[in-house]
Design a protein around this motif. Structure first.
Motif, PDB file in Angstrom:
ATOM      1  N   ILE A   1       9.122  14.423   9.242  1.00 18.69           N
ATOM      2  CA  ILE A   1       9.586  15.801   9.344  1.00 18.69           C
ATOM      3  C   ILE A   1       9.912  16.333   7.957  1.00 18.69           C
ATOM      4  CG2 ILE A   1      11.393  17.293  10.257  1.00 18.69           C
ATOM      5  CD1 ILE A   1      11.581  15.438  12.634  1.00 18.69           C
ATOM      6  N   LEU A   2      10.545  15.491   7.155  1.00 19.55           N
ATOM      7  CA  LEU A   2      10.860  15.903   5.784  1.00 19.55           C
ATOM      8  C   LEU A   2       9.586  16.238   5.027  1.00 19.55           C
ATOM      9  CD1 LEU A   2      13.668  13.456   4.713  1.00 19.55           C
ATOM     10  CD2 LEU A   2      13.763  15.953   4.787  1.00 19.55           C
ATOM     11  N   ALA A   3       8.599  15.341   5.207  1.00 20.01           N
ATOM     12  CA  ALA A   3       7.329  15.579   4.520  1.00 20.01           C
ATOM     13  C   ALA A   3       6.751  16.915   4.960  1.00 20.01           C
ATOM     14  CB  ALA A   3       6.351  14.444   4.821  1.00 20.01           C
ATOM     15  N   GLY A   4       6.875  17.167   6.266  1.00 25.49           N
ATOM     16  CA  GLY A   4       6.363  18.431   6.787  1.00 25.49           C
ATOM     17  C   GLY A   4       7.113  19.609   6.177  1.00 25.49           C
ATOM     18  N   MET A   5       8.420  19.465   6.081  1.00 31.97           N
ATOM     19  CA  MET A   5       9.209  20.570   5.530  1.00 31.97           C
ATOM     20  C   MET A   5       8.854  20.812   4.075  1.00 31.97           C
ATOM     21  SD  MET A   5      12.827  19.664   7.206  1.00 31.97           S
ATOM     22  CE  MET A   5      13.176  19.968   8.916  1.00 31.97           C
ATOM     23  N   ILE A   6       8.690  19.723   3.348  1.00 37.17           N
ATOM     24  CA  ILE A   6       8.344  19.876   1.935  1.00 37.17           C
ATOM     25  C   ILE A   6       6.987  20.532   1.810  1.00 37.17           C
ATOM     26  CG2 ILE A   6       7.758  18.591  -0.142  1.00 37.17           C
ATOM     27  CD1 ILE A   6       9.915  16.574   0.688  1.00 37.17           C
ATOM     28  N   LYS A   7       6.097  20.108   2.680  1.00 36.46           N
ATOM     29  CA  LYS A   7       4.756  20.688   2.600  1.00 36.46           C
ATOM     30  C   LYS A   7       4.791  22.174   2.924  1.00 36.46           C
ATOM     31  CE  LYS A   7       0.106  20.544   4.100  1.00 36.46           C
ATOM     32  NZ  LYS A   7      -0.705  20.644   5.285  1.00 36.46           N
TER      33      LYS A   7
ATOM     34  N   THR B   1       1.864  21.168  -0.498  1.00 41.77           N
ATOM     35  CA  THR B   1       1.151  19.975  -0.953  1.00 41.77           C
ATOM     36  C   THR B   1       1.846  18.754  -0.390  1.00 41.77           C
ATOM     37  OG1 THR B   1       0.382  18.724  -2.837  1.00 41.77           O
ATOM     38  CG2 THR B   1       2.492  19.783  -3.081  1.00 41.77           C
ATOM     39  N   ARG B   2       1.086  17.684  -0.328  1.00 37.38           N
ATOM     40  CA  ARG B   2       1.691  16.411   0.054  1.00 37.38           C
ATOM     41  C   ARG B   2       1.664  15.449  -1.125  1.00 37.38           C
ATOM     42  NH1 ARG B   2      -2.301  16.297   4.718  1.00 37.38           N
ATOM     43  NH2 ARG B   2      -3.192  14.677   3.447  1.00 37.38           N
ATOM     44  N   ASP B   3       1.127  15.920  -2.218  1.00 37.14           N
ATOM     45  CA  ASP B   3       0.965  15.037  -3.375  1.00 37.14           C
ATOM     46  C   ASP B   3       2.297  14.874  -4.097  1.00 37.14           C
ATOM     47  OD1 ASP B   3       0.158  13.638  -5.529  1.00 37.14           O
ATOM     48  OD2 ASP B   3      -1.658  14.831  -5.883  1.00 37.14           O
ATOM     49  N   MET B   4       2.739  13.612  -4.192  1.00 35.78           N
ATOM     50  CA  MET B   4       4.059  13.388  -4.797  1.00 35.78           C
ATOM     51  C   MET B   4       4.041  13.642  -6.288  1.00 35.78           C
ATOM     52  SD  MET B   4       5.829  10.337  -2.760  1.00 35.78           S
ATOM     53  CE  MET B   4       4.839   9.033  -3.395  1.00 35.78           C
TER      54      MET B   4
ATOM     55  N   LEU C   1       0.825  -1.202   0.000  1.00 38.52           N
ATOM     56  CA  LEU C   1       0.000   0.000   0.000  1.00 38.52           C
ATOM     57  C   LEU C   1       0.859   1.251   0.000  1.00 38.52           C
ATOM     58  CD1 LEU C   1      -3.050  -0.814   2.178  1.00 38.52           C
ATOM     59  CD2 LEU C   1      -2.952  -0.294  -0.231  1.00 38.52           C
ATOM     60  N   ALA C   2       2.000   1.172   0.653  1.00 34.66           N
ATOM     61  CA  ALA C   2       2.895   2.324   0.661  1.00 34.66           C
ATOM     62  C   ALA C   2       3.288   2.651  -0.774  1.00 34.66           C
ATOM     63  CB  ALA C   2       4.123   2.033   1.496  1.00 34.66           C
ATOM     64  N   TYR C   3       3.525   1.620  -1.511  1.00 37.09           N
ATOM     65  CA  TYR C   3       3.965   1.842  -2.883  1.00 37.09           C
ATOM     66  C   TYR C   3       2.889   2.550  -3.697  1.00 37.09           C
ATOM     67  CZ  TYR C   3       5.546   1.060  -7.592  1.00 37.09           C
ATOM     68  OH  TYR C   3       5.925   1.257  -8.883  1.00 37.09           O
ATOM     69  N   SER C   4       1.635   2.221  -3.420  1.00 37.08           N
ATOM     70  CA  SER C   4       0.579   2.754  -4.282  1.00 37.08           C
ATOM     71  C   SER C   4       0.068   4.130  -3.834  1.00 37.08           C
ATOM     72  CB  SER C   4      -0.591   1.775  -4.337  1.00 37.08           C
ATOM     73  OG  SER C   4      -1.052   1.560  -3.030  1.00 37.08           O
ATOM     74  N   GLN C   5       0.715   4.724  -2.808  1.00 34.71           N
ATOM     75  CA  GLN C   5       0.242   6.041  -2.369  1.00 34.71           C
ATOM     76  C   GLN C   5       0.835   7.157  -3.219  1.00 34.71           C
ATOM     77  OE1 GLN C   5      -2.074   6.348   0.044  1.00 34.71           O
ATOM     78  NE2 GLN C   5      -2.036   4.120   0.031  1.00 34.71           N
ATOM     79  N   THR C   6       0.062   8.223  -3.339  1.00 31.65           N
ATOM     80  CA  THR C   6       0.636   9.407  -3.957  1.00 31.65           C
ATOM     81  C   THR C   6       0.839  10.495  -2.908  1.00 31.65           C
ATOM     82  OG1 THR C   6      -1.557  10.228  -4.452  1.00 31.65           O
ATOM     83  CG2 THR C   6      -0.442   9.004  -6.182  1.00 31.65           C
ATOM     84  N   ASP C   7       0.159  10.339  -1.797  1.00 34.81           N
ATOM     85  CA  ASP C   7       0.288  11.301  -0.705  1.00 34.81           C
ATOM     86  C   ASP C   7       1.516  10.917   0.108  1.00 34.81           C
ATOM     87  OD1 ASP C   7       0.134  12.481   1.806  1.00 34.81           O
ATOM     88  OD2 ASP C   7      -2.034  12.729   1.646  1.00 34.81           O
ATOM     89  N   LEU C   8       2.441  11.819   0.205  1.00 30.69           N
ATOM     90  CA  LEU C   8       3.723  11.491   0.832  1.00 30.69           C
ATOM     91  C   LEU C   8       3.546  11.010   2.269  1.00 30.69           C
ATOM     92  CD1 LEU C   8       6.722  11.364   0.741  1.00 30.69           C
ATOM     93  CD2 LEU C   8       6.833  13.802   1.208  1.00 30.69           C
TER      94      LEU C   8
ATOM     95  N   LYS D   1      10.714   9.970  -7.082  1.00 33.24           N
ATOM     96  CA  LYS D   1       9.630  10.893  -7.413  1.00 33.24           C
ATOM     97  C   LYS D   1       9.863  12.297  -6.881  1.00 33.24           C
ATOM     98  CE  LYS D   1       5.738  10.092  -8.838  1.00 33.24           C
ATOM     99  NZ  LYS D   1       4.405   9.754  -9.297  1.00 33.24           N
ATOM    100  N   ILE D   2      10.473  12.364  -5.721  1.00 33.93           N
ATOM    101  CA  ILE D   2      10.553  13.681  -5.099  1.00 33.93           C
ATOM    102  C   ILE D   2      11.839  14.404  -5.450  1.00 33.93           C
ATOM    103  CG2 ILE D   2      10.553  14.929  -2.911  1.00 33.93           C
ATOM    104  CD1 ILE D   2       8.903  12.705  -1.759  1.00 33.93           C
ATOM    105  N   PHE D   3      12.910  13.670  -5.270  1.00 31.11           N
ATOM    106  CA  PHE D   3      14.180  14.380  -5.350  1.00 31.11           C
ATOM    107  C   PHE D   3      14.765  14.361  -6.751  1.00 31.11           C
ATOM    108  CE2 PHE D   3      13.858  12.808  -0.951  1.00 31.11           C
ATOM    109  CZ  PHE D   3      13.687  14.033  -0.358  1.00 31.11           C
TER     110      PHE D   3
END
Lengths: 103, 317, 505, 479, 144
Positions: C351-357, C362-365, C298-305, C436-438
């Motif tokens: 925390i990284l996700a928070g910083m990116i947001k 957005t949290r959408d990858m 399921l982690a793999y299929s998420q788009t929300d970081l 996807k992100i970096f």
């Protein structure tokens, strides 16, 4: 005239009146009649008390009846006052029309 | 068998006498009023106009049996009978003389109070069923007046009950062997008399009828024998209250020399005359005056009377 | 006394922060930071002090304890005690606490007083849970950490916060109440057996329970811990709560609250119901493996970081469950390591996700990409923790997962095989994050600033710890050892050793 | 009645005297403010008279009353809630069109009725207490007669309460016919050697349960609750939710313990059904409400269900658990309704949830009190509600009523949902509007806040350190 | 009937008397029905209102004061019941009973005073009130 009325008969009568009262409260839509029916129920219980008191030869049943009487009087006083207000506000005594509050 | 016969005879005689008396009182009242107002009164039919009663009765019987089309029919017919029946029934408990009474109930006084409170139904139902504004107003006033004085009537009698220790009227009479209760309970007597007048809505307390403002009030629409029934009820009521006053406060049948029944009749007659005298001499109070008088004066006095009576009786032992 | 002090510091700190918030927006965060720092310092000093003892003599299981009557009529005491396991988790609590305060330094702008009040009280609850040796007290702290968490998610979360907060709260509360029922059941069974009505952990330990009842009671405990951990059928609150919570909330959820579930199993389920625990070992391990695979897929299929990271937690906690029910020292050591490293690595990812947001809103990858060029420092750190998440040797997670797999291998071969395959999935999703992100083309995010000094401090601390744990995990292993040894001894079918407070100093 | 009787009945006599005294104050045309303060003092005096009678307990005033520890405790609780309601009333009623003076007379009478019930051990005193209470409540509920809801609530309560009184009375009559006595202890003697329940007695008890069920608003006799709670003035609602139920619970407990009704399985089964239904239905119905008075109404149904769970085991622990839970429930409910009362305005009560939006940022103190009350109702640790629930669970599990315990736990989870919703509303929204207008009655506002804060402190205290109270309630012996 | 009638007279004469009373009344009413004449006049189907045409229904709303009287009656009459009982057992109860009834009557007095003070015992129209209401009426300016 020796008392020939058995306790069962009196209780039966009381029970009958009581049931009648219940039926009245449930079937009637007019608040006054509901109040009347409740009074019938109260008096039926009073009758039962008197019968039970005489069955045991104690005055307790009658004492209770007098209290019931007093309470019923107070209840009717307030009940009628409320009914007056309701009629004043709603122009109707139909209990089903009193549905201002949602529940 | 003898006993049964005696009772039956007594009942029949009593009923007959009462109805006659009620009718005869009308004559008496008219004659007395005339006397005090310095005029003749009915004096044509029979000696001293005595037969006017018979004439009136016959007339009433042949009057139209009118039930107004706008009235509530059944109730309209039943209403006048209630008061007559209630008053007539009240007489069963009155001990006219030793042995001359129908039912010596141990709750006699309560029975009397109960019956007298039935009278109010007559007025309310009659006034309401007439479907006439005057009648309704009269009925309402009558009802409030009668139920108010009902309370005081009961209270005023309690002093006597305390002293005699019984509700049975024969006991009450016997308790007055030495001293009439009017002496020990003067306040009770006055209160009872006032309440009795108000209960029978006699003048000066005839507010439910008040012909000058309500044109006969609750019985405006009544005529014929149904009206007569109210009439009979009223005069029987006078008799009843007089008889009760006598029984309770004036020693009932007790009295020297004469036979008891005569004493009783004499005393009662005095009070009937007193009733008529009151009518002749007193003006009618307003409705509010009457009610305020009852609640603000009679009620406290009656309660105080009870307390004082109680204290005295206990101190005496 | 030190134990009480830890809780008191946090609680009073919270109240002071709440009151100070009235005056000035920035007071509360300083107060929170100071309280956490003081707590951490106390604990670290204590640890250093105890280190020799732990290393040398593994008999002395309980390091320090504090006891005081609370409601004597019910046999409830205020009983705190700490062994190696608790100590590690307590240090972790304060460490994560500091990071949580730091990472909400700028993020939280409204109602700061109340925010830090909640934050500190969650920490107090968690700390209490790790120390309570009275079952009533344990439940008490268990609940204390919930409410502030609810507020944290419900007030400062993102769009769907109210729903997430509800879900979190209802799940945990319902299961908690079942645990409470089980506690009461245990209490009465013990009371009826011995005539002594008490909630004391050590006294309840030896309770003779009819096996049928024992299963039910254990299920009561198990459900509460399973929801917290979370084990697969009970995990649905987790992605929502993590996704919607503010950064610090996610950090605490992943770093601490999930650990309380594992801690509860280690501390209560197994010692109180060893027999039943043995009976359910295989099904539990199977559930654990399902969690590993399911979480990873399921982690793999998420788009929300954030949801992605949340599902990786499910997967990692599957390892923990599997390890716990393998019942051997290796696996349990691995579990303890996993608890610590997961807190750090997943916490760092949140925390990284928070910083990116904070930067991209957005949290959408799908809307991210090529961030490395923009923020090389963030990219590097992100890379490190993605690797930690997949279990790269040299980082803490590797040690943990390796130990667990090793231990489970002794217990159950096929479970190990499948669990190991979970590692492959974790590699897949971790690399997907990085890719996807970096990496990849830039998605027109415009100019975004790189780490600030504060963020650098946070990340440095996390990176240092994960590397340290990967290279020299011995202090952690030593500290946890006595507790684990006891636990394993207790689980030997023929053991008559009682797991009790032997030589408390 | 000897002097000792007067001594022991002092609190009741004081309450009765207070109602007459307040009536005379009204006659003297004193202002609302003076009457409020006078009744506050009178409440305090009646409350402190409990200390005065403390040494002479237990005391029997044959045949009607028994004043024991439990009774005194209940009286204390009831008078205390009367006191709190009294304090809350000034701000609430001063703004209203109707003259608030008679309200205080009725409040004293209702308090008296509830107290009489709490110490009665005879059907007559039970009935008298009940009726003094309910007849007073009819008037109190419909006190704001200009509002339609008020009258509607009043007449609904009147009809149903009288209806249930009739059931209660008929049941009493049947029991009296069966046992030949209306005193609890004599009744117990008559039943002492009976193992199977006599049918007449069973019917009587069933009818009584119907009556009591109505008064307690347990399912399936709960239909009046929400409407009455909503329609009545807020302080009155608080009174209904606390004192009126407390008295009934006390006398019911006394009655069941006296006749040892717990040995009749059918009866216990009936009670179990009622308890389970109340817990579940109450909580479920509360879920979809948006009116805080209605939410609290349904929650009170559920709470009475919880209380029955403590009641049903009938063990020695039951009275303790009931007492403790009542204490917790009283403090909590009063605090919750207190906030609603304080926030209410002239035209409308603060009953819609939207009124509470961002309350925490406007009135942090009020919001904190309300939150602690709601958390306590939900049974979260650190609050009185939790300790109370723990006590109840302990009681039921001790006697092996697992089903009840599980249902209790399950339904509290449902309950959490709506309590939390209210709390969420309070904390949501931002403080972006104008400051609140100045309070109109600063003195009484301050008094109210102080009283409510005390309640909040009590809630927390009972949650954190309940041992004093627990060891106090453990002395209660009803047998 | 035994309890009602402990001594003195037997019960049956009472019953016979009652029956006779009702018979008599029925007789009178029915006799007048048969003997009375019939007619139909022009205005005989209208209620009597002093000779003018009927205005509105006779089912009017009337003053709540009447209701108040009824309630006062109900309450005081019920309380009289208690006094009656005391009066009956007056000697047995002695001083304690006397004291109790003193309290009871004292309460009645308190209630009476209260009712008096709130104006429940003012049956007549209140002149001041009427004047006040009259002043509030929107009158047309006589000048226009």
């Amino acid at each position: 005239m020796k008392s020939s009325v058995s306790i069962e008969m009196v209780m039966l009568l009381a029970g009958l009146l009581f049931t009648l009262g219940i039926a009245g409260v449930i079937i009637r839509k007019n608040i006054i009649f509901m109040l009347l029916s409740v009074e019938i129920m109260l008096n039926a219980s009073g009758l039962a008390f008197i019968a039970a008191g005489s069955h045991w030869g104690q005055p307790d049943g009658q004492v209770m009846f007098i209290f019931i009487l007093a309470m019923a009087a107070a209840e009717v006083s307030i009940g009628l006052a409320l009914i007056l207000q309701i009629y004043h506000q709603h122009k109707s005594l139909d209990i089903d029309k009193l549905k201002e509050m949602n529940g | 068998m003898n006993e049964v016969f005696r009772y039956l005879l007594m009942i029949v005689v009593m009923l007959f006498t009462l109805t006659t008396i009620a009718a005869w009182l009308i004559w008496l009242e008219r004659r007395m009023l005339a006397l005090w107002q310095d005029r003749y009164g009915p004096n044509r039919a029979g000696p001293f106009g005595l037969l006017i009663v018979a004439a009136d009765t016959i007339k009433l019987f042949f009057k139209e049996d009118w039930i107004p089309p706008f009235a509530e029919k059944t109730i309209f017919v039943i209403a006048p009978t209630i008061v007559a029946a209630a008053v007539l029934l009240s007489f069963v408990i009155i001990p006219f003389a030793p042995g001359i009474l129908v039912a010596d109930l141990n709750v006699g006084l309560l029975f009397f109070l109960a019956m007298s409170s039935l009278g109010v139904y007559s007025i309310v139902l009659g006034g309401w069923a007439s479907n006439n504004k005057y009648s309704l107003l009269g009925a309402l006033r009558g009802a409030s007046q009668m139920i108010s004085y009902e309370v005081f009537m009961g209270l005023s009698l309690m002093g006597v009950v305390m002293l005699s220790g019984s509700f049975r009227l024969t006991d009450i009479v016997m308790a007055q062997k030495d001293l009439w209760f009017v002496v020990t309970q003067p306040v009770g007597f006055v209160l009872f008399l006032i309440a009795g007048i108000a209960e029978t809505h006699r003048l000066p307390f005839d507010i439910p009828e008040a012909e000058s403002e309500l044109v006969a009030g609750f019985h405006s629409e009544y005529s014929g024998m149904k009206f007569g029934m109210f009439f009979i009820g009223e005069y029987l009521g006078i008799t009843l209250v007089s008889a009760m006053v006598v029984t309770i406060f004036f020693g009932g049948w007790l009295g020297p020399f004469l036979p008891p029944i005569v004493w009783f009749a004499l005393k009662t007659f005095v009070f009937i005359v007193l009733f008529i005298l009151l009518r002749a001499s007193l003006p009618r109070p307003r409705y509010d005056q009457l009610m305020e008088y009852g609640w603000k004066i009679i009620l406290p006095i009656a309660l105080l009377n009870l307390l004082i009576t109680g204290a005295f009786a206990l101190l005496k032992g | 006394m030190m134990l009480v002090l830890l809780i008191v510091i946090l609680m009073t700190g919270g109240v002071i922060a709440l009151l100070a918030g009235k005056w000035n927006k920035s007071f509360p965060r300083w107060i929170a930071l100071v309280s956490c720092l003081v707590g951490l310092m106390v604990l670290v000093l204590f640890w250093l002090d105890q280190h020799d003892v732990l290393h040398v003599n593994s008999d002395e299981n309980w390091l320090v304890q504090y006891q005081m009557t609370w409601i004597p009529t019910f046999g409830i005491t205020f009983h705190l005690a700490v062994d190696g396991l608790s100590l590690l988790l307590l240090i972790l609590t304060f460490f994560i606490g500091i990071l949580a305060v730091l990472c909400s330094w700028e993020e939280i702008k409204t109602r700061t007083g109340f925010y830090y009040f909640n934050l500190l009280w969650i920490l107090a609850g968690v700390a209490g849970v790790f120390m309570a040796m009275d079952l009533f007290l344990f439940y008490f702290f268990w609940e204390v950490m919930l409410i502030p968490m609810y507020f944290l998610i419900g007030i400062w979360g993102s769009e769907n916060r109210v729903y997430a907060a509800y879900k979190f709260f209802i799940f945990t509360q319902a299961s908690g109440l079942l645990m409470f029922l089980a506690i009461l059941g245990l209490y009465f069974i013990h009371g009826n057996n011995t005539g002594v009505y008490t909630f004391n952990y050590f006294e309840l330990m030896g309770t003779v329970i009819p096996s049928q009842t024992a299963i039910w009671l254990m299920m009561g405990f198990m459900v509460a811990f399973a929801v917290k951990l979370p084990i697969v059928p009970f995990h649905t609150w987790l992605p929502d709560a993590h996704g919607e919570a503010p950064t610090a909330g996610s950090l605490i959820l992943a770093g601490l609250l999930l650990k309380t579930g594992a801690y509860g199993m280690l501390r209560f389920v197994i010692p109180l119901f060893p027999d039943v625990a043995r009976q359910v070992a295989v099904p539990a391990m199977v559930l654990g493996v399902i969690g590993i695979i399911y979480g990873a897929v399921l982690a793999y299929s998420q788009t929300d970081l954030k949801r992605l990271v949340a599902f990786t937690s499910v997967s990692h906690m599957g390892f923990v469950l599997t390890g716990i029910f393998a019942f051997n020292e290796l696996a349990l050591q691995g579990v303890v390591m996993q608890l610590v490293t997961h807190a750090i690595s997943t916490g760092a990812l949140f925390i990284l996700a928070g910083m990116i947001k904070e930067r991209l809103h957005t949290r959408d990858m799908d809307l991210m990409g090529g961030l490395w060029t923009q923020m090389p420092r963030l990219g590097t750190i992100g890379m490190v923790f993605a690797m930690a998440s997949l279990g790269l040797p040299g980082l803490g997670s590797f040690i943990a997962e390796f130990l667990i797999l090793l231990g489970v291998f002794h217990a159950h071969f096929w479970v190990t095989v499948i669990a190991a395959s979970g590692l492959i999935f974790s590699a897949v999703y971790s690399l997907r994050i990085v890719q996807k992100i970096f990496l990849g083309p830039e998605k027109g995010t415009g100019h975004v600033p790189d780490f600030s000094l504060r963020e650098m401090i946070i990340m440095t601390a996390l990176t240092v710890s994960i590397v340290w744990l990967g290279l020299y995990p011995q202090p952690v292993i030593n500290t946890a050892k006595p507790a684990i040894v006891r636990l394993v001894q207790l689980l030997q079918p023929d053991s008559d050793i009682k797991y009790e407070q032997s030589h408390v100093r | 009645m000897s002097d000792n009787d007067f001594h022991a009945l002092m609190p009741l006599l004081l309450l009765a005297g207070a109602s007459v005294l307040v009536m005379m104050l009204i006659v003297a045309r004193l202002s609302h403010r003076i009457i409020q303060i006078a009744s506050l003092i009178l409440f305090i005096v009646s409350f402190s008279s409990l200390i005065y009678i403390r040494d002479s307990l237990p005391y029997h005033v044959d045949p009607l009353f028994v004043i024991d520890d439990f009774g005194a405790f209940m009286i204390g609780l009831i008078i205390f809630s009367g006191l709190v309601v009294n304090v809350l009333s000034y701000i609430y009623f001063e703004e209203k069109e109707e003259g608030p003076r008679e309200y205080y007379v009725l409040l004293f009478l209702c308090t008296l009725g509830a107290c009489v019930m709490a110490v009665s051990e005879h059907f007559i005193s039970l009935f008298l207490g009940l009726e003094i209470l309910t007849v007073g409540l009819y008037a109190l509920i419909a006190y704001l007669r200009k509002r339609n809801h008020s009258i509607e609530a009043g007449i609904k309560y009147l009809i149903l309460a009288a209806f249930s009184s009739a059931f209660l009375l008929f049941g009493m009559a049947l029991i009296y016919l069966q046992t030949g006595s209306m005193g609890f202890s004599d009744m117990a003697d008559a039943l002492a050697n009976v193992n199977t329940i006599p049918p007449l007695f069973l019917i009587g008890l069933g009818l009584m349960l119907v009556g009591i069920g109505f008064k307690l608003a347990v399912v399936p006799f709960h239909m009046w609750t929400a409407d009455v709670y909503q329609g009545a003035p807020v302080p009155v609602t608080a009174f209904i939710a606390t004192a009126s139920k407390g008295g009934v619970v006390a006398v019911m407990l006394r009655f069941f313990v006296a006749i040892d009704g717990f040995r009749f399985e059918g009866l216990v089964f009936l009670l179990i059904c009622i308890a389970i239904a109340s817990m579940i239905v109450g909580n479920l119905l509360a879920l979809r409400q948006t009116n805080i008075k209605r939410i609290l109404a349904y929650s009170s149904i559920a709470h009475l269900g919880y209380l029955l769970v403590a009641f049903i085991p009938g063990s020695a622990m039951a009275p303790q658990a009931v007492s403790f839970y009542l204490l917790a429930y009283f403090a909590t409910t009063l605090a919750a309704f207190g906030i609603v009362a304080v926030l209410s305005e002239r035209e409308s009560d603060a009953e819609e949830l939207t009124r509470y939006k961002a309350l925490f940022w406007k009135h942090p103190v009020l919001a904190c009190i309300l939150s602690s009350a709601l958390l306590s109702l939900a049974g979260i640790p650190l609050t009185a509600g939790f300790t109370g629930k723990f006590y109840i669970l302990a009681t039921s599990l001790q006697s092996g009523f697992w089903l009840l315990a599980i249902v209790l736990v399950g339904s509290s989870v449902i309950g959490l949902h709506y309590y939390l919703r209210v709390i969420t509303v309070m904390f949501s929204g931002i403080n972006d509007h104008l400051p609140e207008p100045k309070e109109k009655h600063p003195l009484f506002f301050a008094i109210s806040i102080v009283v409510l804060s005390i309640l909040a402190v009590v809630i927390i205290w009972l949650g954190v350190y309940p041992d004093r109270i627990i060891s106090f309630v453990q002395q209660f012996r009803l047998r | 009937m035994e309890g009602l009638n402990a001594s003195g007279t037997p019960g049956w004469p009472f019953v016979v008397y009652t029956l006779l009373v009702f018979a008599l009344l029925t007789l009178i009413i029915s006799l007048s029905y048969f003997l009375g004449q019939r007619h139909q006049g022009g205005a005989s189907d209208q209620p009597y209102e002093s000779g003018i045409l009927e205005t509105g229904s006779a089912r009017l709303r009337f003053s709540a004061q009447f209701y108040l009287v009824a309630m006062m009656f109900v309450i005081f009459d019920i309380e009289v019941v208690f006094i009656v009982l005391w009066a009956l057992a007056f000697h047995e109860l002695g001083w304690p009973g006397y004291l109790s009834i003193c309290v009871f009557i004292g309460l009645l007095f308190a209630v009476l005073i209260y009712e008096w003070s709130i104006g429940a015992l003012n049956f007549g129209p209140d002149g001041k009130k009427i004047l006040k209401a009259y002043r509030k009426l929107p009158f047309k300016d006589p000048a226009i």
